[in-house]
Motif scaffolding. Structure first.
Motif, PDB file in Angstrom:
ATOM      1  N   TYR A  30     -38.945   5.824 -38.981  1.00 31.02           N
ATOM      2  CA  TYR A  30     -38.765   7.141 -39.587  1.00 31.02           C
ATOM      3  C   TYR A  30     -38.209   7.024 -41.000  1.00 31.02           C
ATOM      4  CZ  TYR A  30     -37.197  11.923 -40.325  1.00 31.02           C
ATOM      5  OH  TYR A  30     -37.007  13.182 -40.841  1.00 31.02           O
ATOM      6  N   ASN A  31     -38.839   7.755 -41.886  1.00 31.73           N
ATOM      7  CA  ASN A  31     -38.419   7.783 -43.277  1.00 31.73           C
ATOM      8  C   ASN A  31     -38.141   9.233 -43.659  1.00 31.73           C
ATOM      9  OD1 ASN A  31     -38.175   7.805 -46.047  1.00 31.73           O
ATOM     10  ND2 ASN A  31     -39.802   6.341 -46.404  1.00 31.73           N
ATOM     11  N   GLU A  32     -36.889   9.556 -43.810  1.00 29.90           N
ATOM     12  CA  GLU A  32     -36.487  10.925 -44.109  1.00 29.90           C
ATOM     13  C   GLU A  32     -37.083  11.421 -45.424  1.00 29.90           C
ATOM     14  OE1 GLU A  32     -32.229  12.664 -44.675  1.00 29.90           O
ATOM     15  OE2 GLU A  32     -32.430  11.984 -42.599  1.00 29.90           O
ATOM     16  N   ASP A  33     -37.240  10.531 -46.391  1.00 31.49           N
ATOM     17  CA  ASP A  33     -37.805  10.919 -47.683  1.00 31.49           C
ATOM     18  C   ASP A  33     -39.277  11.296 -47.563  1.00 31.49           C
ATOM     19  OD1 ASP A  33     -35.363  10.396 -48.945  1.00 31.49           O
ATOM     20  OD2 ASP A  33     -35.877   8.291 -49.253  1.00 31.49           O
ATOM     21  N   PHE A  34     -39.991  10.656 -46.646  1.00 39.15           N
ATOM     22  CA  PHE A  34     -41.411  10.939 -46.446  1.00 39.15           C
ATOM     23  C   PHE A  34     -41.606  12.229 -45.647  1.00 39.15           C
ATOM     24  CE2 PHE A  34     -45.324  10.412 -43.902  1.00 39.15           C
ATOM     25  CZ  PHE A  34     -46.237  10.356 -44.941  1.00 39.15           C
ATOM     26  N   ASP A  35     -40.715  12.500 -44.730  1.00 38.48           N
ATOM     27  CA  ASP A  35     -40.806  13.679 -43.849  1.00 38.48           C
ATOM     28  C   ASP A  35     -40.091  14.860 -44.505  1.00 38.48           C
ATOM     29  OD1 ASP A  35     -41.357  15.217 -41.593  1.00 38.48           O
ATOM     30  OD2 ASP A  35     -39.647  14.443 -40.466  1.00 38.48           O
ATOM     31  N   VAL A  36     -40.666  15.339 -45.594  1.00 32.88           N
ATOM     32  CA  VAL A  36     -40.030  16.379 -46.409  1.00 32.88           C
ATOM     33  C   VAL A  36     -39.773  17.654 -45.610  1.00 32.88           C
ATOM     34  CG1 VAL A  36     -40.285  17.785 -48.497  1.00 32.88           C
ATOM     35  CG2 VAL A  36     -41.124  15.438 -48.470  1.00 32.88           C
ATOM     36  N   THR A  37     -40.726  18.054 -44.782  1.00 30.83           N
ATOM     37  CA  THR A  37     -40.586  19.312 -44.036  1.00 30.83           C
ATOM     38  C   THR A  37     -39.781  19.142 -42.750  1.00 30.83           C
ATOM     39  OG1 THR A  37     -42.634  18.937 -42.827  1.00 30.83           O
ATOM     40  CG2 THR A  37     -42.794  20.170 -44.908  1.00 30.83           C
ATOM     41  N   GLY A  38     -39.584  17.921 -42.311  1.00 32.25           N
ATOM     42  CA  GLY A  38     -38.842  17.667 -41.075  1.00 32.25           C
ATOM     43  C   GLY A  38     -39.678  17.803 -39.822  1.00 32.25           C
ATOM     44  N   LYS A  39     -40.982  18.053 -39.992  1.00 30.20           N
ATOM     45  CA  LYS A  39     -41.847  18.258 -38.825  1.00 30.20           C
ATOM     46  C   LYS A  39     -41.952  17.007 -37.959  1.00 30.20           C
ATOM     47  CE  LYS A  39     -44.869  21.877 -40.564  1.00 30.20           C
ATOM     48  NZ  LYS A  39     -46.254  22.217 -40.920  1.00 30.20           N
ATOM     49  N   GLU A  40     -42.038  15.860 -38.576  1.00 30.28           N
ATOM     50  CA  GLU A  40     -42.186  14.620 -37.810  1.00 30.28           C
ATOM     51  C   GLU A  40     -40.999  14.427 -36.865  1.00 30.28           C
ATOM     52  OE1 GLU A  40     -42.710   9.837 -38.588  1.00 30.28           O
ATOM     53  OE2 GLU A  40     -43.155  11.218 -40.212  1.00 30.28           O
ATOM     54  N   LYS A  41     -39.810  14.711 -37.364  1.00 33.03           N
ATOM     55  CA  LYS A  41     -38.603  14.562 -36.536  1.00 33.03           C
ATOM     56  C   LYS A  41     -38.603  15.578 -35.398  1.00 33.03           C
ATOM     57  CE  LYS A  41     -33.635  14.052 -36.884  1.00 33.03           C
ATOM     58  NZ  LYS A  41     -32.477  14.002 -37.753  1.00 33.03           N
ATOM     59  N   VAL A  42     -38.988  16.808 -35.696  1.00 32.88           N
ATOM     60  CA  VAL A  42     -39.032  17.860 -34.674  1.00 32.88           C
ATOM     61  C   VAL A  42     -40.065  17.517 -33.609  1.00 32.88           C
ATOM     62  CG1 VAL A  42     -39.614  20.293 -34.260  1.00 32.88           C
ATOM     63  CG2 VAL A  42     -38.176  19.670 -36.200  1.00 32.88           C
ATOM     64  N   TYR A  43     -41.245  17.060 -34.033  1.00 29.48           N
ATOM     65  CA  TYR A  43     -42.286  16.682 -33.073  1.00 29.48           C
ATOM     66  C   TYR A  43     -41.811  15.542 -32.172  1.00 29.48           C
ATOM     67  CZ  TYR A  43     -45.631  19.447 -35.831  1.00 29.48           C
ATOM     68  OH  TYR A  43     -46.282  20.447 -36.477  1.00 29.48           O
TER      69      TYR A  43
END
Length: 63
Positions: A30-43
């Protein structure tokens, strides 16, 4: 031939393995900088919650 309990235990073990691998992979990649919208983390969180729920429901079948 496996018993019902053995089959249930095998399902639980497989789901627990998938859950652990999912959490470990996400933590490593996981790269927080790449996941700008936070969707990847939520999914990912939703997927993990679904796996945990499935494990709980399958465990109830043993009772």
């Amino acid at each position: 031939m496996e018993t019902r309990t053995e089959t249930i235990n095998e399902c639980i073990n497989l789901l627990q393995f998938v859950l652990k691998e999912t959490k470990d992979t996400f933590k490593d990649e996981y790269n927080e900088d790449f996941d700008v919208t936070g969707k990847e983390k939520v999914y990912n969180e939703a997927y993990c919650e679904g796996l945990q729920d499935a494990i709980k429901k399958i465990k109830k079948l043993k009772d």
